[in-house]
Scaffold this active site. Sequence first.
Site, mmCIF file in Angstrom:
data_model
loop_
_atom_site.group_PDB
_atom_site.id
_atom_site.type_symbol
_atom_site.label_atom_id
_atom_site.label_comp_id
_atom_site.label_asym_id
_atom_site.label_seq_id
_atom_site.Cartn_x
_atom_site.Cartn_y
_atom_site.Cartn_z
ATOM 1 N N THR A 1 -0.571 1.673 -5.394
ATOM 2 C CA THR A 1 -1.832 2.282 -4.966
ATOM 3 C C THR A 1 -1.695 3.793 -5.053
ATOM 4 O O THR A 1 -0.793 4.381 -4.455
ATOM 5 C CB THR A 1 -2.183 1.833 -3.537
ATOM 6 O OG1 THR A 1 -2.348 0.418 -3.568
ATOM 7 C CG2 THR A 1 -3.467 2.483 -3.046
ATOM 8 N N SER B 1 0.322 -5.994 1.146
ATOM 9 C CA SER B 1 0.432 -4.547 1.364
ATOM 10 C C SER B 1 1.860 -4.134 1.726
ATOM 11 O O SER B 1 2.565 -4.852 2.430
ATOM 12 C CB SER B 1 -0.510 -4.139 2.505
ATOM 13 O OG SER B 1 -0.275 -2.795 2.879
ATOM 14 N N TYR C 1 3.065 1.382 -1.706
ATOM 15 C CA TYR C 1 2.791 2.780 -1.377
ATOM 16 C C TYR C 1 4.091 3.530 -1.630
ATOM 17 O O TYR C 1 5.130 3.182 -1.057
ATOM 18 C CB TYR C 1 2.393 2.938 0.093
ATOM 19 C CG TYR C 1 0.918 2.704 0.368
ATOM 20 C CD1 TYR C 1 -0.065 3.349 -0.375
ATOM 21 C CD2 TYR C 1 0.522 1.852 1.395
ATOM 22 C CE1 TYR C 1 -1.411 3.141 -0.112
ATOM 23 C CE2 TYR C 1 -0.830 1.640 1.663
ATOM 24 C CZ TYR C 1 -1.786 2.291 0.905
ATOM 25 O OH TYR C 1 -3.116 2.081 1.150
ATOM 26 N N LYS D 1 -3.598 0.920 -8.780
ATOM 27 C CA LYS D 1 -4.809 0.595 -8.016
ATOM 28 C C LYS D 1 -5.459 1.870 -7.489
ATOM 29 O O LYS D 1 -4.800 2.683 -6.822
ATOM 30 C CB LYS D 1 -4.438 -0.311 -6.832
ATOM 31 C CG LYS D 1 -5.584 -0.600 -5.864
ATOM 32 C CD LYS D 1 -5.165 -1.645 -4.841
ATOM 33 C CE LYS D 1 -6.286 -2.005 -3.884
ATOM 34 N NZ LYS D 1 -6.494 -1.020 -2.814
ATOM 35 N N HIS E 1 -10.998 2.099 -2.872
ATOM 36 C CA HIS E 1 -10.300 1.756 -1.633
ATOM 37 C C HIS E 1 -11.302 1.254 -0.568
ATOM 38 O O HIS E 1 -11.185 1.563 0.612
ATOM 39 C CB HIS E 1 -9.511 2.962 -1.106
ATOM 40 C CG HIS E 1 -8.232 2.598 -0.413
ATOM 41 N ND1 HIS E 1 -7.000 2.674 -1.010
ATOM 42 C CD2 HIS E 1 -7.984 2.133 0.835
ATOM 43 C CE1 HIS E 1 -6.052 2.307 -0.158
ATOM 44 N NE2 HIS E 1 -6.628 1.960 0.975
HETATM 45 C C1 LIG Z 1 -8.416 -2.721 6.878
HETATM 46 C C2 LIG Z 1 -8.075 -2.377 5.457
HETATM 47 C C3 LIG Z 1 -6.762 -2.051 5.138
HETATM 48 C C4 LIG Z 1 -6.416 -1.779 3.807
HETATM 49 N N1 LIG Z 1 -5.108 -1.542 3.502
HETATM 50 C C5 LIG Z 1 -4.764 -1.330 2.214
HETATM 51 C C6 LIG Z 1 -3.401 -1.175 1.861
HETATM 52 O O1 LIG Z 1 -2.495 -1.265 2.666
HETATM 53 N N2 LIG Z 1 -3.124 -0.926 0.543
HETATM 54 C C7 LIG Z 1 -4.099 -0.838 -0.415
HETATM 55 O O2 LIG Z 1 -3.814 -0.604 -1.584
HETATM 56 N N3 LIG Z 1 -5.400 -1.009 -0.096
HETATM 57 C C8 LIG Z 1 -5.750 -1.259 1.186
HETATM 58 N N4 LIG Z 1 -7.066 -1.468 1.494
HETATM 59 C C9 LIG Z 1 -8.087 -1.463 0.427
HETATM 60 C C10 LIG Z 1 -8.271 -2.881 -0.152
HETATM 61 O O3 LIG Z 1 -7.132 -3.297 -0.857
HETATM 62 C C11 LIG Z 1 -9.459 -2.957 -1.108
HETATM 63 O O4 LIG Z 1 -9.345 -1.933 -2.065
HETATM 64 C C12 LIG Z 1 -10.826 -2.856 -0.422
HETATM 65 O O5 LIG Z 1 -10.800 -3.462 0.858
HETATM 66 C C13 LIG Z 1 -11.872 -3.551 -1.284
HETATM 67 O O6 LIG Z 1 -13.141 -3.452 -0.723
HETATM 68 P P1 LIG Z 1 -13.843 -4.636 0.114
HETATM 69 O O7 LIG Z 1 -13.233 -4.586 1.473
HETATM 70 O O8 LIG Z 1 -15.274 -4.267 0.063
HETATM 71 O O9 LIG Z 1 -13.548 -5.947 -0.612
HETATM 72 C C14 LIG Z 1 -7.416 -1.781 2.806
HETATM 73 C C15 LIG Z 1 -8.734 -2.118 3.143
HETATM 74 C C16 LIG Z 1 -9.067 -2.433 4.446
HETATM 75 C C17 LIG Z 1 -10.477 -2.839 4.753
#
Ligand SMILES: Cc1cc2nc3c(=O)[nH]c(=O)nc-3n(C[C@H](O)[C@H](O)[C@H](O)COP(=O)(O)O)c2cc1C
Length: 376
Positions: free
Chosen positions: A166, A117, A140, A246, A270
């Site tokens: 993203t 990230s 981002y 994404k 997300h």
């Molecule tokens: C705590 C947390 C932080 C996240 N931070 C980011 C991020 O910084 N950038 C991003 O593109 N997606 C972020 N996501 C989304 C994840 O990349 C992903 O799309 C999502 O967790 C997938 O679903 P799952 O948790 O059911 O596997 C985050 C998800 C969580 C749970």
Amino acid sequence: MTISTPLVRIPPSIASLGDYEPLAREHLNDNAWAYLSGGAADEITLRENITAFDRIKFISRVLRPLNSASTQTRLLGQTFEAPIFLAPVAHQKLFHPHGESAMALGASAMNTGMVLSTLSSVSMEEVARVSSAPLWFQLYFQPNREATRILVERARIAGYRAIVATIDTPVSGMRNREQRVQFHIPPGLEAANLRGLPGNSSQQPVIGAWNARPGSVLFGSALDASPTWEDIRWLREQTSLPILLKGILHPADAVLALESGADGIIVSNHGGRNLDTLPAAIEALPAVAAAVAGKMPILFDGGIRRGTDILKALALGAQAVLIGRPANHALAVAGAVGVAHVLKILRAEMEAAMSVLGCASLDQADSSILWSPPAR
Ligand SMILES: Cc1cc2nc3c(=O)[nH]c(=O)nc-3n(C[C@H](O)[C@H](O)[C@H](O)COP(=O)(O)O)c2cc1C
């Protein structure tokens, strides 16, 4: 920094990804737990991401040749042992003292791709130093284009092999669970990649701060910095690295992604964190796959908890998947060893299912492995 991985024994009672979740709750305080496990509003999409997989059924095939079966995947000119990536998840030091470095070590142990990230709590250069896993950088867009360009260039120099932009988060979602615990980034933890960038602060705004502003809650302030298709075309000119977008759910956006020069997309809501009552990500996948018609790779995330979920996503048009929360549950419980264990479980589950479905390779994991009862 050198990371020493203490010998962590995984108890035999942990047999699936779901077994890590209650243990992770015991390891994390309320602040970190709300951040990791919460979704937007009533968390309908968050739950649906998982339950939608339960509704999809397989149909088995017998007596097919399975010698030299393999889960190898080629994506964007790169070869991967399995179609599994660690999803970008911000601020991983909330979950483990070594944060993204431990995550990268777990990925390295299983030679699994990891997407780091922008908001990682360890810098991209440091993660690259400790990792032998294939790394991609999640971008981002920053309010300042020069800062965005610097991040992308730093990623290339540090050896990241793709940029994952993203695009589904113009603002942070209305995450009530975080609001209730007044989620905050604890002192001493920062978005390490943003340190020293022009016009940026590595201290992220506190979620919920919009409460205090007069006038429109969001318009005209936070949204001024949100990217548009024009920014994707600009990004295309800044780097020779492959670019994946994404956060696509609508087939028309998948077509625009192709036209804007993207090399691939990630179908994702997300993890149900941004807008509640969006469809489950797996429900959105088939229409996107139909619109893309094989012209670029499609990755998928949201709700993958089993190796069988991975095969379902492949059967509905994805080439690979990303895992978000479950890898971080394991990180919280057992650091790098836990992450490697989760990846191993997923692979074992996927291979066991492939053998019953008669798939010797992943290109055979198409819609023919899915049960669709005849219409009456
Ligand atoms: C705590 C947390 C932080 C996240 N931070 C980011 C991020 O910084 N950038 C991003 O593109 N997606 C972020 N996501 C989304 C994840 O990349 C992903 O799309 C999502 O967790 C997938 O679903 P799952 O948790 O059911 O596997 C985050 C998800 C969580 C749970």
